[in-house]
Scaffold this active site. Structure first.
Site, mmCIF file in Angstrom:
data_model
loop_
_atom_site.group_PDB
_atom_site.id
_atom_site.type_symbol
_atom_site.label_atom_id
_atom_site.label_comp_id
_atom_site.label_asym_id
_atom_site.label_seq_id
_atom_site.Cartn_x
_atom_site.Cartn_y
_atom_site.Cartn_z
ATOM 1 N N ARG A 217 0.286 9.626 1.264
ATOM 2 C CA ARG A 217 0.614 10.736 0.563
ATOM 3 C C ARG A 217 1.898 10.717 0.286
ATOM 4 O O ARG A 217 2.694 10.746 1.103
ATOM 5 C CB ARG A 217 -0.341 12.142 0.732
ATOM 6 C CG ARG A 217 -1.494 12.018 0.512
ATOM 7 C CD ARG A 217 -1.913 12.117 -0.733
ATOM 8 N NE ARG A 217 -3.422 12.191 -1.103
ATOM 9 C CZ ARG A 217 -4.099 11.026 -1.377
ATOM 10 N NH1 ARG A 217 -3.547 9.662 -1.396
ATOM 11 N NH2 ARG A 217 -5.349 11.034 -1.664
ATOM 12 N N HIS A 265 0.932 2.701 -6.859
ATOM 13 C CA HIS A 265 -0.495 3.710 -6.392
ATOM 14 C C HIS A 265 -1.661 2.564 -6.499
ATOM 15 O O HIS A 265 -2.659 2.971 -7.007
ATOM 16 C CB HIS A 265 -0.705 5.061 -7.345
ATOM 17 C CG HIS A 265 -1.358 5.957 -6.103
ATOM 18 N ND1 HIS A 265 -1.333 7.253 -6.388
ATOM 19 C CD2 HIS A 265 -2.430 5.708 -5.650
ATOM 20 C CE1 HIS A 265 -2.177 7.862 -5.733
ATOM 21 N NE2 HIS A 265 -3.063 6.894 -5.150
#
Length: 302
Positions: A217, A265
């Site tokens: 994250r 990502h």
């Protein structure tokens, strides 16, 4: 059972066939009377923001491993399960192991420029300590693959609970774990306790030249502190797959910094072929009142 699918429009064509094949007894819809649904399959970008009308729903099944975008929704009182499936675990483990090996072997040193650099020999993996920050399902998968490659792996988790083959420390000993981490893999969830955890002080505890790999994250790391640390060599390089703002703005300093590798990502995608059977299993459990898989603890946020 009647199940509501709430995700981005482009996800429907990809997910619906896999879900129906895995759970043929399910009647899957994209809309309808909220009172008629038994479960919801959810991903960020879906159209449901108010879960209160879905009073009969026994399960909200996330298609993402991270649930930070939904767990704080006050209208969501139904059981919430996050996604953990074999493809997600394997993909994350491969990403972490691949970048760890690139760091370990110093692959970026060998520029194709006519210079013979045969004096730059890496140590064996057994001499390269790795710390995995976060020992949930994904952290354990990454740690297992890194251990199989020969790296001595230290895990860090909130509980410090034992994991076979890995030395696990509680989060209270984070500074100790950072000090030994020639490669640091970050797989903590996004919670109030983890946001900004890797600040200037903690980054300074890494060994000189250490590599930081973050496919967990983006909120874990203080961006400005990381840039300052990279300029001083602690860490020596950062591989970043997640960011506070995504897509990462084109003018963000990470793009231009020579000691940063940005990936968009892509570390661990939820794949319908491997995830749909997990959804089907959880739906069947919910319908007969059996314990749910990967149930989210609202207090902990994951």
């Amino acid at each position: 059972m009647r199940v509501r699918f709430s995700a981005r429009d482009d996800a429907w064509s990809e997910w619906a066939p896999a879900l129906r094949a895995a759970c043929p007894e399910m009647h899957l819809d994209r809309d309808g009377d909220p009172a008629t649904f038994d479960a919801i399959i959810y991903a960020p970008g879906g159209d449901i923001t108010d879960f209160a009308p879905y009073a009969n729903v026994r399960l909200v099944q996330s298609l993402w491993a991270g649930v930070e975008r939904i767990v704080g929704n006050a209208t969501l009182t139904q059981p919430l399960a996050r996604m953990v499936d074999p493809g997600l675990r394997q993909g994350m483990a491969e990403y972490c192991a691949g970048w760890a090996m690139r760091a370990h072997l110093g692959m970026d040193r060998y520029a194709q420029d006519g210079i013979w650099r045969n004096g730059q020999i890496p140590p064996l993996a057994a001499e390269r300590p790795v710390t995995v920050l976060g020992m949930g399902e994904l952290g354990q998968a990454a740690a297992a693959m890194l251990t199989a490659l020969g790296f001595p792996v230290t895990g860090v988790s909130a509980s410090g609970r034992a994991v076979p083959g890995v030395s696990v420390l509680p989060i209270a000993q984070l500074d100790q774990a950072l000090a030994r981490a020639q490669i640091l893999v970050c797989l903590l969830p996004d919670t109030p306790a983890t946001r900004g955890l890797l600040d200037a002080d903690r980054l300074s505890r890494l060994p000189d030249g250490a590599w930081l790999i973050n496919p967990g994250r983006g909120t874990l790391i203080d961006d400005e502190a990381l840039l300052r640390g990279l300029d001083r060599g602690r860490p020596g390089h950062a591989v970043l797959d997640v960011f506070r703002t995504e897509p990462l703005p084109g003018d963000h300093p990470f793009w231009a910094h020579p000691a940063v590798t940005v990936t968009p990502h892509i570390a661990a995608e939820t794949r319908p072929a491997t995830a749909a059977p997990v959804v089907a299993q959880n739906l069947r459990r919910a319908m007969v009142g059996r314990p749910l898989l990967h149930l989210v603890d609202r207090d902990r946020g994951y």
